[in-house]
Enzyme design. Structure first.
Site, PDB file in Angstrom:
ATOM      1  N   GLN A 279     -20.340  21.168  11.168  1.00  0.00           N
ATOM      2  CA  GLN A 279     -20.770  22.516  10.816  1.00  0.00           C
ATOM      3  C   GLN A 279     -19.656  23.532  11.034  1.00  0.00           C
ATOM      4  OE1 GLN A 279     -24.286  23.919  12.772  1.00  0.00           O
ATOM      5  NE2 GLN A 279     -25.625  23.308  11.100  1.00  0.00           N
TER       6      GLN A 279
ATOM      7  N   ASP B 244     -31.399  32.659  -4.698  1.00  0.00           N
ATOM      8  CA  ASP B 244     -32.695  32.506  -4.035  1.00  0.00           C
ATOM      9  C   ASP B 244     -33.045  33.808  -3.332  1.00  0.00           C
ATOM     10  OD1 ASP B 244     -35.059  31.392  -3.259  1.00  0.00           O
ATOM     11  OD2 ASP B 244     -34.225  29.934  -1.878  1.00  0.00           O
TER      12      ASP B 244
ATOM     13  N   GLU C 100     -35.027  46.842  -9.870  1.00  0.00           N
ATOM     14  CA  GLU C 100     -34.772  45.664 -10.690  1.00  0.00           C
ATOM     15  C   GLU C 100     -33.724  44.790 -10.017  1.00  0.00           C
ATOM     16  OE1 GLU C 100     -36.187  44.501 -13.195  1.00  0.00           O
ATOM     17  OE2 GLU C 100     -37.397  46.113 -14.017  1.00  0.00           O
TER      18      GLU C 100
ATOM     19  N   ASP D 273     -33.652  29.950  -8.108  1.00  0.00           N
ATOM     20  CA  ASP D 273     -34.873  29.579  -7.378  1.00  0.00           C
ATOM     21  C   ASP D 273     -35.745  30.819  -7.209  1.00  0.00           C
ATOM     22  OD1 ASP D 273     -36.715  28.121  -5.959  1.00  0.00           O
ATOM     23  OD2 ASP D 273     -35.277  27.298  -4.534  1.00  0.00           O
TER      24      ASP D 273
ATOM     25  N   HIS E 198     -30.619  29.802  -0.101  1.00  0.00           N
ATOM     26  CA  HIS E 198     -31.814  29.880   0.744  1.00  0.00           C
ATOM     27  C   HIS E 198     -31.441  30.136   2.201  1.00  0.00           C
ATOM     28  CE1 HIS E 198     -35.713  28.886   2.486  1.00  0.00           C
ATOM     29  NE2 HIS E 198     -35.085  28.017   3.275  1.00  0.00           N
TER      30      HIS E 198
ATOM     31  N   LEU F 180     -24.444  28.486   7.713  1.00  0.00           N
ATOM     32  CA  LEU F 180     -25.025  27.156   7.964  1.00  0.00           C
ATOM     33  C   LEU F 180     -25.577  27.061   9.380  1.00  0.00           C
ATOM     34  CD1 LEU F 180     -22.643  24.596   6.231  1.00  0.00           C
ATOM     35  CD2 LEU F 180     -24.839  25.452   5.460  1.00  0.00           C
TER      36      LEU F 180
END
Length: 926
Positions: A672, A697, A735, A767, A901, A926
């Site tokens: 990581q 997302d 918007e 997404d 996400h 992450l």
């Protein structure tokens, strides 16, 4: 950009057409026509009227009409009259609405003007009128206008298109036999009569409306009723159009008016099928929550955790590529066997005067179920100034009266409220009422005594034993899930009411689920550092290989800071030694850290220490925390992501205390850290030399306190291993496309800076988009984003592929095996039969699951001008599921979507601010 089909867009198109018409007509009129015959002086439809059809075809409304009238008056000569097109339509000419009509009319006008240069003026007028007449007739054929009860009863309204289904099939992969949770519906063509049911006085309680209508069940032996609209397979006589029912709670009389709307064909109605299966669920004694139905009589008790699990079903009927089908899935709902009032009393005893703050933290954003009608509401606030004694306004017999909550529940539900001093829960909702253009805000007051808690709290989710006990009943195997489908079909066929309901409409359901042939794509080969090549595995996992081989691109950790409390000093030393011992096999060099011991684990202690030790030369900050606390984690991330930007890692000391697992945990942390510093772990073969892949997302705060966050992540190298990220905060009513355009321009600029050229193709995975937004995306957002390309150069026109990613779906795919049914392998693709009828779409099972049933991901290709084949699109999508560096295996969605996400969740949950530009080219989230 104004929409040419409505509002200002239509006005603009009409005004431009009128101006152009006047400018082009004036020379020819002065030469070939007398003043008496000019269009401005004629009361009949003329060349001016070619900007719009005649009044029988369309009416200009709103601002478009006002603007057109104003322009016409300005252009009139003295003594002239207004063109007939601007006269209000008579009562016999029903206006029709159309989309893009301004453009169609403009095209017709241009055609007529072209003809005017070749023929005489009189012929132009005749030709234009003929074109307009044809165009008007065509538009009237394609328009659906509002209907009243006087409409002819043989007029049909289509919900299903006559066009052939969209078929886009790939060929790559090994064919396999699978079944899915779709069931064919067989029907005999029939005519359906639609009626609107009104109650006087109006009835708020939906279940009471059913009771009042069912008092006259002899007139509706076969019916489908959703509380407002009634469908019957036969015409009702006039004698049953006005009925009188008796309220079973207070014995008052209620007038029931049944008003005819229209007739339809059964095969063309998707809505009626869904309403019918809701009624069948009621026949099976199932309770409805949202779109799911649950069996409270089969509830599974988990007394040690004060929980119960309700098994249930979710159904949906739609027309797919293979025909009309019922989607059926097994689902579960976790409820707490405790009322909100009992929880409030518990908190009052433990917290005293501070009870409201504690209850706010527990309840705000949570869902509660009302026990009297089994409905779900989200709690927005707690009002301790209101109680069941409080009153509200209610309309009865056309008059507004004040009624207390005590009397209301007794009169409408027959419920006696026991505690008259309890506070009330407030749930806010916004709905668009019939006949209104603007949404209406509602405040719903709930009685805690009549509300049951649902779902699990964060504390409960972190309880490993509790989650394991719950998963025993909710994570069911493919065989168990398929058995539940069979049980449902048998229950419907054995239930006489449900069976007669289907038979009355000429419907029947197939006894088995749909069988079809899927394909399994070949496994992807992975590439690590030192030119190591690892062949792909059928289970698409490489947990051992990722720590055995060197990473693709290593970033040495030379200057970094390690924060820890005094009591966690030994944990920190063990972590440091393990890290330095295991870094060499991965090809990463780690030097000694600057140790910063802290006196305590208070949040402000960590924040002050971070601000003090973070300098421009520090690469990385690692903080070891004694316990898991969300506020402390959020404070650390806000400092490291926004205030003093530097890649950071927060570690819970408890995870490092297990000596048997510390090595594997430290290896994963090191991987990581390498990503957060800008390194890459592995790569795969990407077929495109110059392409950018984007993931989008959103995150919405469940408590509605904070702004929604939309994240944008884009690749900026050929191997798709380096990512550029941006975040947009979305205000109410704003918007989202405005912010996405800025993100796309910034990402392309960064790509140009890194590669010396712009990408030839752009592929966007979006997404967080529902079915109802696909058309809006196609017609508005995508054209807006294509405009961005010209900002980077007037000749820059890359190809664009726009794919919507839907992971919250009810589709299940089962592989046929010796033991019955099993989960299909990663890479399984289904692109026919159960795909959408009118969209280019496919389903991919991209990850391996060891518990429960795998859920495929649904991809809808909303736009594509690149010419890539379905095979290439499917294979690229599956390839991108291999590049998420937080997991040594494939993930459910393409890596850019998963990165987006993670970023939106971090910013929306913790940072609440725009991350620093210093970190935009690193995977710091992450």
């Amino acid at each position: 950009m104004a929409d040419p089909g409505k509002g200002r867009g239509r006005s603009l198109a009409l005004l431009q057409a009128l101006k152009k018409s006047q400018m082009m007509d004036s020379p020819s009129q002065s030469e070939s026509q007398s003043p008496e015959s000019t269009p401005e002086q004629s009361t009949a439809p003329s060349t001016i009227a070619s900007a719009t059809p005649s009044t029988s075809g369309v009416s200009i409304g709103g601002r478009g009409r006002a603007a057109a009238l104003m322009l016409a008056k300005m252009q009139q000569k003295p003594g002239s009259t207004t063109p007939a097109i601007f006269v209000p339509p008579s009562s016999t000419s029903a206006p029709t609405a159309g989309t893009g009509r301004g453009f169609k009319l403009l095209q017709s006008l241009q055609a007529s003007q072209k003809a005017s240069s070749q023929v005489a003026s009189s012929q132009v007028t005749s030709s234009a009128q003929s074109d307009i007449k044809d165009l008007t007739e065509k538009m009237s054929e394609t328009s659906v206008s509002a209907q009243t009860s006087s409409v002819a009863k043989n007029k049909y309204f289509r919900e299903v298109k006559d066009t052939p289904p969209v078929v886009k099939k790939g060929e790559t992969g090994v064919p396999i036999e699978v079944t899915c949770n779709y069931i064919y519906l067989n029907f005999k063509e029939n005519i359906v009569f639609e009626y609107e049911v009104k109650f006087e006085p109006d009835q708020d309680y939906k279940h009471l409306r059913f009771k009042l209508l069912n008092e006259h069940i002899e007139h509706f032996k076969e019916k489908t009723f959703d509380g407002t609209t009634l469908y019957v397979p036969h015409e009702l006589p006039d004698a049953v159009r006005n009925l009188v029912s008796t309220n079973p709670y207070d014995q008052s009389k209620v007038n029931v008016s049944i008003i005819f709307r229209r007739t339809r064909r059964l095969s063309e109605m998707i809505h009626i099928y869904n309403v019918m299966f809701k009624c069948i669920m009621k026949d099976l004694k199932l309770i409805r929550f949202g779109r799911q139905h649950y069996n409270e009589h089969a509830a599974i008790q988990i007394p040690q955790h004060k929980l119960e699990v309700w098994p249930g079903y979710v159904t949906a009927v739609d027309e797919y590529e293979g025909g009309l089908m019922l989607t059926l899935d097994s689902t579960h709902r976790v409820l707490r066997t405790q009322t909100v009032l009992s929880l409030i009393k518990e908190v009052v005893q433990t917290e005293g005067a501070n009870w409201k703050r504690k209850m706010t933290d527990i309840l705000i954003g949570a869902s509660v179920m009302t026990t009297y009608n089994k409905k779900l509401f989200r709690v927005d606030t707690i009002d301790d100034k209101m109680s069941p004694r409080s009153t509200f306004e209610k309309t009865e017999k056309g008059e507004t009266v004040q009624i207390s909550f005590i009397d209301y529940y007794k009169k409408n539900y027959g419920i006696e409220i026991m505690d008259w001093d309890q506070p009330l829960l407030i749930s806010r909702d916004t709905k668009r009422m019939p006949g209104s253009d603007t949404p209406t805000d509602f405040m719903i007051c709930l009685i805690p005594e009549l509300c049951q808690l649902t779902g699990l709290t964060d504390d409960q989710r972190s309880n490993f034993r509790l989650m394991k006990d719950v998963a025993t009943y909710t994570r069911i195997t493919p065989n168990q899930r398929h058995a539940a489908f069979k049980k449902y079909i048998e229950s419907v066929m054995k239930n006489e009411t449900a069976k007669s309901r289907l038979a009355g409409w000429g419907l029947s359901i197939a006894p088995e689920t749909v069988n079809l042939t899927a394909r399994t794509l070949p496994p992807e080969t992975l590439y690590f550092g030192d030119n190591v090549r690892v062949p792909g595995k059928p289970n698409a996992e490489w947990n051992s290989e990722v720590t055995k081989h060197s990473v693709m691109q290593a970033v040495d950790i030379m200057r970094w800071v390690l924060l820890f409390t005094q009591r966690d000093k030994q944990v920190a030393m063990d972590f440091l030694s393990t890290l330095k011992r295991n870094c060499r096999p991965m090809g990463i060099m780690v030097s000694d850290a600057e140790l910063v011991p802290l006196a305590n684990d208070r949040t402000d202690t960590y924040v002050l220490a971070l601000k003090k030790c973070i300098t421009s030369s520090v690469q990385l900050v690692v903080a070891i925390c004694s316990t898991k606390r969300d506020d402390r984690y959020a404070a650390i991330k806000k400092v490291c992501c926004a205030d003093n930007p530097v890649p950071s890692q927060v570690i819970n000391a408890r995870t490092l205390m297990n000596t048997n697992k510390i090595r594997s945990i430290t290896q994963k942390i090191l991987l990581q850290l390498n990503c957060k510093l800008g390194g890459t772990l592995w790569s795969i073969s990407i077929p495109f030399k110059s392409a950018m892949i984007v993931g989008i997302d959103s995150y919405h705060d469940p408590s509605r306190r904070n702004r929604s966050v939309c994240s944008f992540v884009a690749s900026y190298n050929q191997s798709m291993t380096l990512w550029y990220s941006k975040v947009i905060f979305q205000e109410k009513g704003q918007e989202i496309v405005d912010g996405l355009k800025c993100c796309l321009v910034d990402a392309l600029t960064h790509y140009l800076r890194s590669n010396g050229q712009l990408p030839d193709r752009i592929i966007i995975y979006r997404d967080g988009v529902g079915d109802g937004q696909l058309k809006l995306l196609q017609q508005y957002e995508i054209p807006q984003m294509k405009i961005c390309f010209t900002i980077l150069g007037s000749n820059y026109q890359p190809t664009l592929t726009y794919v919507v990613v839907q992971k919250r779906i009810n589709t299940r795919i089962f592989l046929k095996s010796r033991d019955g049914y099993d989960n299909p392998n990663p890479g399984t693709v289904v692109d026919h039969c159960i795909t959408r009828r009118d969209w280019y779409d496919f389903l991919i099972v991209s990850q391996k699951v060891t518990q429960g049933t795998v859920t495929p991901t649904h991809y809808v290709v909303v736009y594509d001008d690149s010419g890539i084949t379905p095979d290439q699109c499917q294979r690229l999508t599956y390839k991108m599921c291999h590049l998420y560096y937080n997991w040594p295996g494939t993930v459910r969605v393409p890596a850019p979507c998963q990165y987006a996400h993670k970023l939106s969740y971090l910013v929306g949950q913790c940072v609440h601010a725009q991350p620093s530009d210093v970190l935009v080219d690193k995977l710091f989230f992450l």
